[in-house]
Design a protein around this motif. Sequence first.
Motif, PDB file in Angstrom:
ATOM      1  N   ALA A  53       1.023  -1.162  -0.017  1.00 15.49           N
ATOM      2  CA  ALA A  53       0.083  -0.046  -0.001  1.00 15.49           C
ATOM      3  C   ALA A  53       0.887   1.321  -0.001  1.00 15.49           C
ATOM      4  N   ALA A 217      -3.919  -4.488  -0.262  1.00 17.90           N
ATOM      5  CA  ALA A 217      -2.974  -3.928  -1.292  1.00 17.90           C
ATOM      6  C   ALA A 217      -2.542  -5.233  -2.296  1.00 17.90           C
ATOM      7  N   ASP A 250      -8.034  -0.979  -2.518  1.00 13.69           N
ATOM      8  CA  ASP A 250      -6.951  -0.282  -2.535  1.00 13.69           C
ATOM      9  C   ASP A 250      -7.146   0.770  -3.582  1.00 13.69           C
ATOM     10  N   ASP A 252      -5.567   3.440  -4.362  1.00 12.17           N
ATOM     11  CA  ASP A 252      -4.656   3.731  -4.949  1.00 12.17           C
ATOM     12  C   ASP A 252      -4.068   2.814  -6.113  1.00 12.17           C
ATOM     13  N   GLN A 253      -5.027   1.804  -6.481  1.00 14.96           N
ATOM     14  CA  GLN A 253      -4.739   0.735  -7.464  1.00 14.96           C
ATOM     15  C   GLN A 253      -5.174   1.394  -8.735  1.00 14.96           C
TER      16      GLN A 253
END
Length: 466
Positions: A53, A217, A250, A252-253
């Motif tokens: 992450a 993550a 996640d 931020d993926q």
Amino acid sequence: MRQRVLIAAVAGCAVLGGVLALLPWGPAGTREAAPPAPGAQALTAVTTGVPAALPDLAVLIDEREAHLRTHPRDAKSWAVLGVAYVEQGRRTAEPVNYPKAEKALRTSLRVRARNAEALNGMAALANARRDYRAALTWGEAALQVNRKRWTTYPQLIDAYTGLGEYKAAKRTLDRLLKLRSGPAVQARAAAVYRDRGRREDAAAALSDAAAAAEAPAERAGYLERAGQLAWERGDLDVALRHFQEAVRLDPDQRAALAGQGRTMAALGRTTEALNAYRVALAKQPCPEYALELGELYESLGLGQAARVQYDLLRERAARAAAGGVDEELVLGLFEADHGHAPSAVRRLRTEWRRQPGIAVADALGWALHRSGEDKEALKFARIATDKAHGGGVRSALYVYHRGMIERELELAGPARRHLQEALRINPHFSPTRVPLAEAALKELGEPSIQDVPEMDAEVDAKPRRG
């Protein structure tokens, strides 16, 4: 006694290479142990080669930098810092992280020369920069220090794949499977299976990896790859489900967000597709995403918006080059279709001599076609699509390129077969190319009795790889 149990649990998780997660203790319904600190989670991730992450990575980097200010001779911490920078660069597409990673890893090697952690980190850095020959050199050096260090084998697999050495990649996977099992290894096996055309095996391996992953993550990373596999075979509903779940786990993926954009465009959900691409590019400005978004705008008749994305592609590729990243492949593809095709040929010939993988063969063949050199183009298109030459990937784009080249050479039978195959593999593979494939098939018409099973024998054997 309870403290010993907790310590043993943490050590056991580290040995297994999973994400550190303490199990509940005491009777059902009683208090659970606190989760590991973000820095500890990221440490386990980066040292076992699984997705980490971004917030945890930032914490780990801060911790290691603070530690090294007072312990500058800690080779292991320098190696961990370097690998954390590699992962941060990969996740954010910010190449400024790579010189930082190299500095940390080389410092680790100066402190302790025969240092498998740092050597393995240098291999990971070279792969992130798409310098596959350097990755192979560093990976082999790491194995000389410790042949049982399983995290080195995935780096070698990536390096062999980038160099077009698919048999060596498979042999390396076989050795890895003897040393290790678990989600990270299953995910790596899936990539090899996919490259060999074994899509069902690849999908099964990724499904198992995602089910066994403990950290969000990590699981999101495997789901993104599963979504990409589903997209490649034209299974839009499954692809979108995987991409959406990855982003839920996640946020931020960004690769999964770009995957959502790709899939929604194919489903006709254009506004949602554009929004997904914009968010992905804002946080992970990959040149590939800019090219995809530009072509989507182009398919909608929005030429000015497309040119903005193409300018962004050039800017990001230049920034990547400053960080030591090889973006010649995406630049070659862009130049072939939207720029100066002869420049694409020169760029991709150089790339082919450096690292002759099938993606480069496909791009070079297409650039040659766009430059009017169709006979030579077909040689490279065959490498990219022929299992005998290593082209086991079932790629609609590669097969489309081959079919269009054959059409230009008036090889009607092979052209028809390959264009039909491209649309069977993925009927939605490109917003700009699918209409061209359909128009070409209409022009080719139905097969005649003169068509023979294969007319590619006119083309010489595959070209030398430099």
